[in-house]
Design an enzyme around this catalytic site. Structure first.
Site, PDB file in Angstrom:
ATOM      1  N   LYS A 183       0.855  -1.203   0.000  1.00  0.00           N
ATOM      2  CA  LYS A 183       0.000   0.000   0.000  1.00  0.00           C
ATOM      3  C   LYS A 183       0.886   1.246   0.000  1.00  0.00           C
ATOM      4  O   LYS A 183       1.943   1.272   0.605  1.00  0.00           O
ATOM      5  CB  LYS A 183      -0.903   0.001   1.230  1.00  0.00           C
ATOM      6  CG  LYS A 183      -1.857  -1.184   1.295  1.00  0.00           C
ATOM      7  CD  LYS A 183      -2.651  -1.229   2.578  1.00  0.00           C
ATOM      8  CE  LYS A 183      -1.743  -1.473   3.758  1.00  0.00           C
ATOM      9  NZ  LYS A 183      -2.506  -1.712   5.014  1.00  0.00           N
ATOM     10  N   THR A 191      -6.989   9.857   8.358  1.00  0.00           N
ATOM     11  CA  THR A 191      -6.676   8.570   7.711  1.00  0.00           C
ATOM     12  C   THR A 191      -6.550   7.454   8.752  1.00  0.00           C
ATOM     13  O   THR A 191      -5.858   6.458   8.541  1.00  0.00           O
ATOM     14  CB  THR A 191      -5.346   8.681   6.943  1.00  0.00           C
ATOM     15  OG1 THR A 191      -4.333   9.125   7.862  1.00  0.00           O
ATOM     16  CG2 THR A 191      -5.450   9.646   5.772  1.00  0.00           C
ATOM     17  N   GLY A 210      -7.379   4.166  10.321  1.00  0.00           N
ATOM     18  CA  GLY A 210      -8.093   2.962   9.907  1.00  0.00           C
ATOM     19  C   GLY A 210      -8.128   2.733   8.406  1.00  0.00           C
ATOM     20  O   GLY A 210      -8.858   1.871   7.924  1.00  0.00           O
ATOM     21  N   THR A 211      -7.314   3.465   7.643  1.00  0.00           N
ATOM     22  CA  THR A 211      -7.347   3.275   6.176  1.00  0.00           C
ATOM     23  C   THR A 211      -6.916   1.861   5.784  1.00  0.00           C
ATOM     24  O   THR A 211      -7.548   1.235   4.930  1.00  0.00           O
ATOM     25  CB  THR A 211      -6.407   4.282   5.469  1.00  0.00           C
ATOM     26  OG1 THR A 211      -5.146   4.289   6.139  1.00  0.00           O
ATOM     27  CG2 THR A 211      -7.000   5.673   5.463  1.00  0.00           C
ATOM     28  N   GLY A 212      -5.883   1.352   6.434  1.00  0.00           N
ATOM     29  CA  GLY A 212      -5.390   0.013   6.077  1.00  0.00           C
ATOM     30  C   GLY A 212      -6.373  -1.076   6.438  1.00  0.00           C
ATOM     31  O   GLY A 212      -6.605  -2.014   5.668  1.00  0.00           O
ATOM     32  N   CYS A 213      -6.996  -0.915   7.632  1.00  0.00           N
ATOM     33  CA  CYS A 213      -7.993  -1.915   8.068  1.00  0.00           C
ATOM     34  C   CYS A 213      -9.154  -1.950   7.079  1.00  0.00           C
ATOM     35  O   CYS A 213      -9.607  -3.006   6.651  1.00  0.00           O
ATOM     36  CB  CYS A 213      -8.542  -1.530   9.444  1.00  0.00           C
ATOM     37  SG  CYS A 213      -7.279  -1.337  10.703  1.00  0.00           S
TER      38      CYS A 213
HETATM   39  N1  ADP Z   1      -3.986  10.504   1.742  1.00  0.00           N
HETATM   40  C1  ADP Z   1      -4.475   9.486   1.008  1.00  0.00           C
HETATM   41  N2  ADP Z   1      -5.190   9.728  -0.125  1.00  0.00           N
HETATM   42  C2  ADP Z   1      -5.699   8.707  -0.866  1.00  0.00           C
HETATM   43  N3  ADP Z   1      -5.542   7.409  -0.543  1.00  0.00           N
HETATM   44  C3  ADP Z   1      -4.847   7.117   0.578  1.00  0.00           C
HETATM   45  C4  ADP Z   1      -4.269   8.121   1.401  1.00  0.00           C
HETATM   46  N4  ADP Z   1      -3.630   7.502   2.455  1.00  0.00           N
HETATM   47  C5  ADP Z   1      -3.806   6.188   2.283  1.00  0.00           C
HETATM   48  N5  ADP Z   1      -4.521   5.944   1.153  1.00  0.00           N
HETATM   49  C6  ADP Z   1      -4.950   4.619   0.669  1.00  0.00           C
HETATM   50  O1  ADP Z   1      -5.475   3.931   1.803  1.00  0.00           O
HETATM   51  C7  ADP Z   1      -5.108   2.533   1.768  1.00  0.00           C
HETATM   52  C8  ADP Z   1      -4.310   2.206   3.012  1.00  0.00           C
HETATM   53  O2  ADP Z   1      -2.999   2.635   2.795  1.00  0.00           O
HETATM   54  P1  ADP Z   1      -2.027   3.041   4.015  1.00  0.00           P
HETATM   55  O3  ADP Z   1      -2.573   4.259   4.665  1.00  0.00           O
HETATM   56  O4  ADP Z   1      -0.663   3.067   3.442  1.00  0.00           O
HETATM   57  O5  ADP Z   1      -2.204   1.802   5.000  1.00  0.00           O
HETATM   58  P2  ADP Z   1      -2.152   1.786   6.602  1.00  0.00           P
HETATM   59  O6  ADP Z   1      -3.435   2.420   7.078  1.00  0.00           O
HETATM   60  O7  ADP Z   1      -2.079   0.314   6.884  1.00  0.00           O
HETATM   61  O8  ADP Z   1      -0.940   2.552   7.018  1.00  0.00           O
HETATM   62  C9  ADP Z   1      -4.338   2.343   0.465  1.00  0.00           C
HETATM   63  O9  ADP Z   1      -5.218   1.937  -0.571  1.00  0.00           O
HETATM   64  C10 ADP Z   1      -3.821   3.742   0.160  1.00  0.00           C
HETATM   65  O10 ADP Z   1      -3.628   3.950  -1.228  1.00  0.00           O
HETATM   66  C1  MP5 Z   2      -7.322  -2.103  16.997  1.00  0.00           C
HETATM   67  C2  MP5 Z   2      -6.551  -1.476  15.870  1.00  0.00           C
HETATM   68  N1  MP5 Z   2      -6.220  -2.217  14.780  1.00  0.00           N
HETATM   69  C3  MP5 Z   2      -5.541  -1.655  13.753  1.00  0.00           C
HETATM   70  C4  MP5 Z   2      -5.145  -0.329  13.800  1.00  0.00           C
HETATM   71  C5  MP5 Z   2      -4.351   0.278  12.680  1.00  0.00           C
HETATM   72  O1  MP5 Z   2      -5.079   1.259  12.039  1.00  0.00           O
HETATM   73  P1  MP5 Z   2      -4.576   1.895  10.648  1.00  0.00           P
HETATM   74  O2  MP5 Z   2      -5.363   1.196   9.584  1.00  0.00           O
HETATM   75  O3  MP5 Z   2      -4.840   3.348  10.763  1.00  0.00           O
HETATM   76  O4  MP5 Z   2      -3.119   1.604  10.540  1.00  0.00           O
HETATM   77  C6  MP5 Z   2      -5.509   0.428  14.951  1.00  0.00           C
HETATM   78  N2  MP5 Z   2      -5.150   1.744  15.054  1.00  0.00           N
HETATM   79  N3  MP5 Z   2      -6.213  -0.159  15.965  1.00  0.00           N
END
Ligand code: ADP
Ligand code: MP5
Length: 268
Positions: free
Chosen positions: A176, A209, A211-214
């Site tokens: 990601k 942002t 919880g975006t990854g979840c």
């Molecule tokens: N600022 C942003 N604008 C658009 N898409 C985003 C942005 N930040 C994250 N994403 C998207 O959200 C998803 C989660 O990515 P990321 O944030 O890297 O994961 P995590 O939450 O695990 O750190 C991916 O599809 C990424 O492309």
């Molecule tokens: C219980 C729990 N699980 C996962 C995440 C990661 O969140 P994110 O998708 O922002 O990295 C979090 N903050 N809390």
């Protein structure tokens, strides 16, 4: 065999509602999939950070998964925060016991505010026990660096990391791009052992942002549960998370959650 499509999340509880099983269940529901959960840890969390982490006893994790496996089963599952190698081993053991397919491993390590959600010594267990079971693994860039020991700065570095994780046994890898450089585009990279597929979107300039990854991994899981292939599932997940980030809901004073209903309400 039930007609209703089901998905299971094995992850932590986020009291703030933006990440963890709360984000997963909301996402499953919005994509028309019946959501079930096995909680691994309770976190006291809000948009300012993580105030407390309380892992559940390993037996409690095992029993929750067994309760599901011995009755309704599931069409797909994702793992999120797993906290310890003991919990990781029990989860892997149960996935193998029930011969579940469509396994999405979101290797959650650190919350956006910096709190550790996975013990350092558990990384080896994640690679050894869970990676070989993964239909898809969805690390962000820092997680991919920890899992591979590589430094990821360029697009070629992302490809090298994806190949490395594929060779550890994951059938598909999505690196990601949210943590990438502040480029105008956010690029997620899918590798299936043969070819790379890029999923690009406009980077939204926002602090919200959490919880975006979840949410992204839960959307992939829901679409796999419906019988979609990995490429199509990632395509839907990308659109889902883009809509969720774009249509901001102002909650809390820190990193706010994404909008889980935006995609379905056609706000994308
Ligand atoms: N600022 C942003 N604008 C658009 N898409 C985003 C942005 N930040 C994250 N994403 C998207 O959200 C998803 C989660 O990515 P990321 O944030 O890297 O994961 P995590 O939450 O695990 O750190 C991916 O599809 C990424 O492309
Ligand atoms: C219980 C729990 N699980 C996962 C995440 C990661 O969140 P994110 O998708 O922002 O990295 C979090 N903050 N809390």
């Amino acid at each position: 065999m039930d007609k209703t499509v089901k998905a299971l999340t094995i992850a932590g509880s986020d009291s703030g509602g933006g990440a963890g099983i709360q984000a997963d269940i909301k996402t499953f529901q919005e994509l028309g999939v019946f959501g079930m959960s096995a909680i691994t840890a309770i976190t006291a969390q809000n948009t300012l950070g993580v105030q407390g982490v309380y892992p559940l006893p390993v037996e409690a994790v095992r029993q929750q998964i067994q309760s599901i496996g011995q009755d309704m089963g599931t069409d797909a599952l994702k793992t999120g925060m797993l906290f310890s190698s003991e919990i990781i081993q029990v989860v892997a053991e149960q996935i193998e016991h029930f011969k579940w397919q469509n396994v999405v491993i979101d290797p959650v390590m650190i919350a956006k505010g910096g709190a550790p959600l996975l013990q350092e010594q558990a990384v080896a267990a994640l690679k050894k026990y869970l990676l070989p079971l993964a239909t898809v693994i969805t690390p962000n860039i820092p997680e991919a660096e920890v899992l591979t020991g590589l430094t990821i700065k360029t697009p070629e570095d992302r490809k090298e990391a994806a190949r490395y994780l594929w060779n550890l046994g994951a059938a598909h890898v999505v690196i990601k791009g949210g943590h990438g450089a502040e480029d105008a585009e956010v690029v997620d990279l899918l590798y299936d052992g043969r070819e790379f597929t890029e999923y690009k979107s406009r980077r939204i300039n926002t602090p919200n942002t959490h919880g975006t990854g979840c949410t992204f991994a839960a959307a992939v899981t829901a679409e796999l549960a419906k019988g979609r292939g990995v490429k199509e599932a990632v395509q839907v997940a990308k659109a889902f998370i883009q809509a969720a980030i774009e249509n901001q809901i102002e909650i809390g004073q820190g990193h706010g959650p994404t909008n889980h209903w935006a995609y379905q309400r056609g706000l994308g």
